[in-house]
Design a protein around this motif. Sequence first.
Motif, PDB file in Angstrom:
ATOM      1  N   VAL A 135       0.378  -1.161  -0.087  1.00 52.22           N
ATOM      2  CA  VAL A 135      -0.537  -0.485   0.510  1.00 52.22           C
ATOM      3  C   VAL A 135       0.995   0.920   0.178  1.00 52.22           C
ATOM      4  O   VAL A 135       1.629   1.769   0.747  1.00 52.22           O
ATOM      5  CB  VAL A 135      -0.982   0.004   1.552  1.00 52.22           C
ATOM      6  CG1 VAL A 135      -1.796   1.281   1.483  1.00 52.22           C
ATOM      7  CG2 VAL A 135      -1.892  -1.035   1.071  1.00 52.22           C
ATOM      8  N   VAL A 137       0.482   5.021   0.109  1.00 56.05           N
ATOM      9  CA  VAL A 137       0.070   6.526   1.214  1.00 56.05           C
ATOM     10  C   VAL A 137       0.263   7.638   0.267  1.00 56.05           C
ATOM     11  O   VAL A 137       1.408   8.540   0.292  1.00 56.05           O
ATOM     12  CB  VAL A 137      -0.295   6.472   2.096  1.00 56.05           C
ATOM     13  CG1 VAL A 137      -1.419   7.079   2.847  1.00 56.05           C
ATOM     14  CG2 VAL A 137      -0.886   4.870   2.990  1.00 56.05           C
ATOM     15  N   VAL A 180      -3.445   5.009  -2.422  1.00 55.39           N
ATOM     16  CA  VAL A 180      -4.405   5.363  -1.747  1.00 55.39           C
ATOM     17  C   VAL A 180      -4.142   7.045  -1.631  1.00 55.39           C
ATOM     18  O   VAL A 180      -3.217   7.422  -1.822  1.00 55.39           O
ATOM     19  CB  VAL A 180      -4.327   5.332   0.127  1.00 55.39           C
ATOM     20  CG1 VAL A 180      -5.626   5.730   0.589  1.00 55.39           C
ATOM     21  CG2 VAL A 180      -4.070   4.160   0.096  1.00 55.39           C
ATOM     22  N   ILE A 216      -8.350   1.170   3.402  1.00 56.11           N
ATOM     23  CA  ILE A 216      -7.113   1.119   3.829  1.00 56.11           C
ATOM     24  C   ILE A 216      -7.177  -1.311   3.218  1.00 56.11           C
ATOM     25  O   ILE A 216      -6.927  -1.065   2.843  1.00 56.11           O
ATOM     26  CB  ILE A 216      -6.267   1.079   3.760  1.00 56.11           C
ATOM     27  CG1 ILE A 216      -5.932   3.612   3.101  1.00 56.11           C
ATOM     28  CG2 ILE A 216      -4.845   0.540   3.572  1.00 56.11           C
ATOM     29  CD1 ILE A 216      -5.139   3.426   4.353  1.00 56.11           C
TER      30      ILE A 216
END
Length: 264
Positions: A135, A137, A180, A216
């Motif tokens: 992930v 961000v 994200v 998330i």
Amino acid sequence: MKIEPGTCALVTGASSGIGRAIAEALARRGAQVGLLARSLRELEALADALPGRHVALPCDVGDAAAVQAATDRFAAEAGGLDLVVANAGLTHYRTVAEQPLAEVEQMTRVNWLGTVYTVHAALPHLLAAHRGHIVVVSSGAGLRSFPAAAAYGATKAAQRGYSTALRHELAHTGVSVTTVYPGEIATALHDHERDRMPPWYRAKDARPATTLATKILKAVEHDRRELYHPPEVRLLGIVNGISPKLADRMLHRLRGASAAPRLD
């Protein structure tokens, strides 16, 4: 991938804000979390407060060797690595003409290179296991940067380009990527600069970090390419991609002249 007891997850910028909210959400799901940030005392306090057993990893994400050592240590102690959240970041909002180069270099080192170092350290572990998830961000500022946040927006746009290509590079490896794009989130990110925040910034509109963290984890489990929160951030990206002039006019109307002083 499914986040469940036994999942080994590394989170950078874990001591506060979005990172802390993600770590807490992971721990509630039974995951073992590697908590990476600069302050050992804050990390140890967080590790003690979370349910389960977790690993405090004091580390500056702007130091490639330190990130590598922390990542390898966590993978060894946890017995593997399944999920990596490259979240660490900081801001310095100033106009380009006023901003010291040291601030630009710090944001570049933490926000952008910190992401590169984190992925570089974690990827061999994920590829060796033929599974896992990354992930990254980024920020709504990575879709359309704002006045007084040129350097910050540039670091977030770099994350966007990097993670988009990485997702394709990892096709058929078992490892996936979600990028994200948060809007304004209620954290301490701007505490050091509250007195100089531009008028377009709307602290009153900031959303809870806990809500973003929940989204998330859901995005990871559904292997979503991107997550926009709140949803208006996605609209901004779409409009700006079609017509930057139209996006400027939209922001001028919604956020005032400071968000788009030039409409030509």
